[in-house]
Enzyme design. Sequence first.
Site, PDB file in Angstrom:
ATOM      1  CB  THR A   1       8.929   0.074  14.166  1.00 57.45           C
ATOM      2  OG1 THR A   1       9.213  -1.255  13.728  1.00 57.45           O
ATOM      3  CG2 THR A   1      10.117   0.971  13.909  1.00 57.45           C
TER       4      THR A   1
ATOM      5  N   GLY B   1      -0.544  -0.740  15.331  1.00 60.58           N
ATOM      6  CA  GLY B   1       0.028  -0.787  13.990  1.00 60.58           C
ATOM      7  C   GLY B   1       0.167   0.605  13.404  1.00 60.58           C
TER       8      GLY B   1
ATOM      9  CE  LYS C   1      -3.901  -2.169   2.099  1.00 58.35           C
ATOM     10  NZ  LYS C   1      -4.894  -2.172   3.143  1.00 58.35           N
TER      11      LYS C   1
HETATM   12  P1  NDP Z   1       1.756  -3.173   6.442  1.00 63.51           P
HETATM   13  O1  NDP Z   1       2.743  -4.186   6.017  1.00 63.51           O
HETATM   14  O2  NDP Z   1       1.736  -1.860   5.769  1.00 63.51           O
HETATM   15  O3  NDP Z   1       1.986  -2.870   8.013  1.00 63.51           O
HETATM   16  C1  NDP Z   1       2.139  -3.910   8.920  1.00 63.51           C
HETATM   17  C2  NDP Z   1       2.008  -3.392  10.335  1.00 63.51           C
HETATM   18  O4  NDP Z   1       1.944  -4.527  11.208  1.00 63.51           O
HETATM   19  C3  NDP Z   1       3.191  -2.558  10.815  1.00 63.51           C
HETATM   20  O5  NDP Z   1       2.725  -1.604  11.741  1.00 63.51           O
HETATM   21  C4  NDP Z   1       4.071  -3.615  11.496  1.00 63.51           C
HETATM   22  O6  NDP Z   1       4.915  -3.082  12.487  1.00 63.51           O
HETATM   23  C5  NDP Z   1       3.022  -4.478  12.138  1.00 63.51           C
HETATM   24  N1  NDP Z   1       3.446  -5.844  12.404  1.00 63.51           N
HETATM   25  C6  NDP Z   1       3.802  -6.790  11.497  1.00 63.51           C
HETATM   26  N2  NDP Z   1       4.078  -7.956  12.101  1.00 63.51           N
HETATM   27  C7  NDP Z   1       3.910  -7.749  13.435  1.00 63.51           C
HETATM   28  C8  NDP Z   1       4.044  -8.588  14.577  1.00 63.51           C
HETATM   29  N3  NDP Z   1       4.424  -9.850  14.459  1.00 63.51           N
HETATM   30  N4  NDP Z   1       3.747  -8.051  15.782  1.00 63.51           N
HETATM   31  C9  NDP Z   1       3.350  -6.782  15.892  1.00 63.51           C
HETATM   32  N5  NDP Z   1       3.217  -5.922  14.848  1.00 63.51           N
HETATM   33  C10 NDP Z   1       3.494  -6.413  13.628  1.00 63.51           C
HETATM   34  O7  NDP Z   1       0.330  -3.893   6.427  1.00 63.51           O
HETATM   35  P2  NDP Z   1      -1.116  -3.206   6.289  1.00 63.51           P
HETATM   36  O8  NDP Z   1      -1.122  -2.035   7.204  1.00 63.51           O
HETATM   37  O9  NDP Z   1      -1.450  -3.002   4.882  1.00 63.51           O
HETATM   38  O10 NDP Z   1      -2.100  -4.355   6.813  1.00 63.51           O
HETATM   39  C11 NDP Z   1      -2.204  -4.691   8.197  1.00 63.51           C
HETATM   40  C12 NDP Z   1      -3.290  -5.732   8.401  1.00 63.51           C
HETATM   41  O11 NDP Z   1      -4.564  -5.205   8.154  1.00 63.51           O
HETATM   42  C13 NDP Z   1      -3.174  -6.971   7.520  1.00 63.51           C
HETATM   43  O12 NDP Z   1      -3.474  -8.101   8.317  1.00 63.51           O
HETATM   44  C14 NDP Z   1      -4.223  -6.761   6.477  1.00 63.51           C
HETATM   45  O13 NDP Z   1      -4.682  -7.996   5.941  1.00 63.51           O
HETATM   46  C15 NDP Z   1      -5.297  -6.078   7.305  1.00 63.51           C
HETATM   47  N6  NDP Z   1      -6.209  -5.257   6.504  1.00 63.51           N
HETATM   48  C16 NDP Z   1      -7.524  -5.583   6.438  1.00 63.51           C
HETATM   49  C17 NDP Z   1      -8.403  -4.803   5.733  1.00 63.51           C
HETATM   50  C18 NDP Z   1      -9.843  -5.144   5.695  1.00 63.51           C
HETATM   51  O14 NDP Z   1     -10.543  -4.607   4.846  1.00 63.51           O
HETATM   52  N7  NDP Z   1     -10.344  -5.978   6.574  1.00 63.51           N
HETATM   53  C19 NDP Z   1      -7.958  -3.626   4.999  1.00 63.51           C
HETATM   54  C20 NDP Z   1      -6.576  -3.344   5.187  1.00 63.51           C
HETATM   55  C21 NDP Z   1      -5.743  -4.150   5.869  1.00 63.51           C
HETATM   56  P3  NDP Z   1       6.409  -2.533  12.165  1.00 63.51           P
HETATM   57  O15 NDP Z   1       6.230  -1.108  11.751  1.00 63.51           O
HETATM   58  O16 NDP Z   1       7.124  -2.685  13.455  1.00 63.51           O
HETATM   59  O17 NDP Z   1       6.959  -3.423  11.092  1.00 63.51           O
END
Ligand code: NDP
Length: 272
Positions: free
Chosen positions: A152, A126, A65
């Site tokens: 982070t 997040g 995204k």
């Molecule tokens: P991004 O990759 O842009 O961001 C991921 C986020 O998750 C970051 O803040 C990251 O933290 C954090 N993260 C990843 N792994 C872990 C972990 N093991 N423990 C804690 N924090 C973690 O993803 P998106 O923001 O695009 O998507 C996030 C979620 O939302 C996904 O599961 C996606 O499927 C869901 N989603 C659902 C939608 C819906 O319509 N239902 C729409 C949009 C998203 P860090 O910065 O530290 O890496």
Amino acid sequence: MDRYCVFGNPIAHSKSPEIHAAFAAQTGHKLEYEKRLVPLNRFDAAVHAFIGEGGKGANVTVPFKLEAVELVQALTMRARMAGAVNTLQFTPLGIVGDNTDGVGLVTDIVNNAGVSIKGKRVLLLGAGGAARGVMLPLLEQLPARLLITNRTVSTAELLAQHFAPLGGKGVVSACGFEEVEGAFDIVINATSASLGAELPAVPSSVFAAGALALDMMYGKEPTPFLRFAASHGATPRDGLGMLVEQAAEAFALWREVRPDTREVLEQLRAQQ
Ligand code: NDP
């Protein structure tokens, strides 16, 4: 027939093709919608290949995204504010990037779950694309507090700085998971931790009495976060309603008609 798709990695779990097929049937529009797994360094190439095949538009999901912002020739205001794109429209003049996640989440919380956000304490877990996308629509609902927490911490702090001027004085703040203090009426998991069946390390004290806990992830089984929330008294809600509502916004952008989401959400819930 007009063609659409969703790009992501992973993508197998996506229900977007079913949702758009249901919207198309309901509105009498003829279209095809597929899911495409994109290697992590091939997003740009995948989008241009789809345009070359005659694609009219696409959705973008994890982890592309933020990258999608760089790819487009124009951004809608809500996508610009979010700094993240989940919907692409391919026009003769170029690619337009939009973000329908935030309005989808707010519509699901307010209309489908029947929970007002006004005056509530909201905790957002997040700070990736999905979290950025929901900040402005959440603030437009006038919460009393909006705390962003992320693995982070610096990313959460940057997001808070970016949106703080749009909230009331002291409304928006940020901290790490372990530093979260206080209880919240609405706790939203916008991390992708649930994709790996992991639980963000927030304390159980974050759930106020009667809290709504929403995980943006959806699936057959409740996520570790929703199980954790339910075991501490919160009402769990998965991301299916948000998914259907953001899809309806994308469909409206592409097809100029907003489908009725209630029936489609009921069908998907019955299949779970
Ligand atoms: P991004 O990759 O842009 O961001 C991921 C986020 O998750 C970051 O803040 C990251 O933290 C954090 N993260 C990843 N792994 C872990 C972990 N093991 N423990 C804690 N924090 C973690 O993803 P998106 O923001 O695009 O998507 C996030 C979620 O939302 C996904 O599961 C996606 O499927 C869901 N989603 C659902 C939608 C819906 O319509 N239902 C729409 C949009 C998203 P860090 O910065 O530290 O890496």
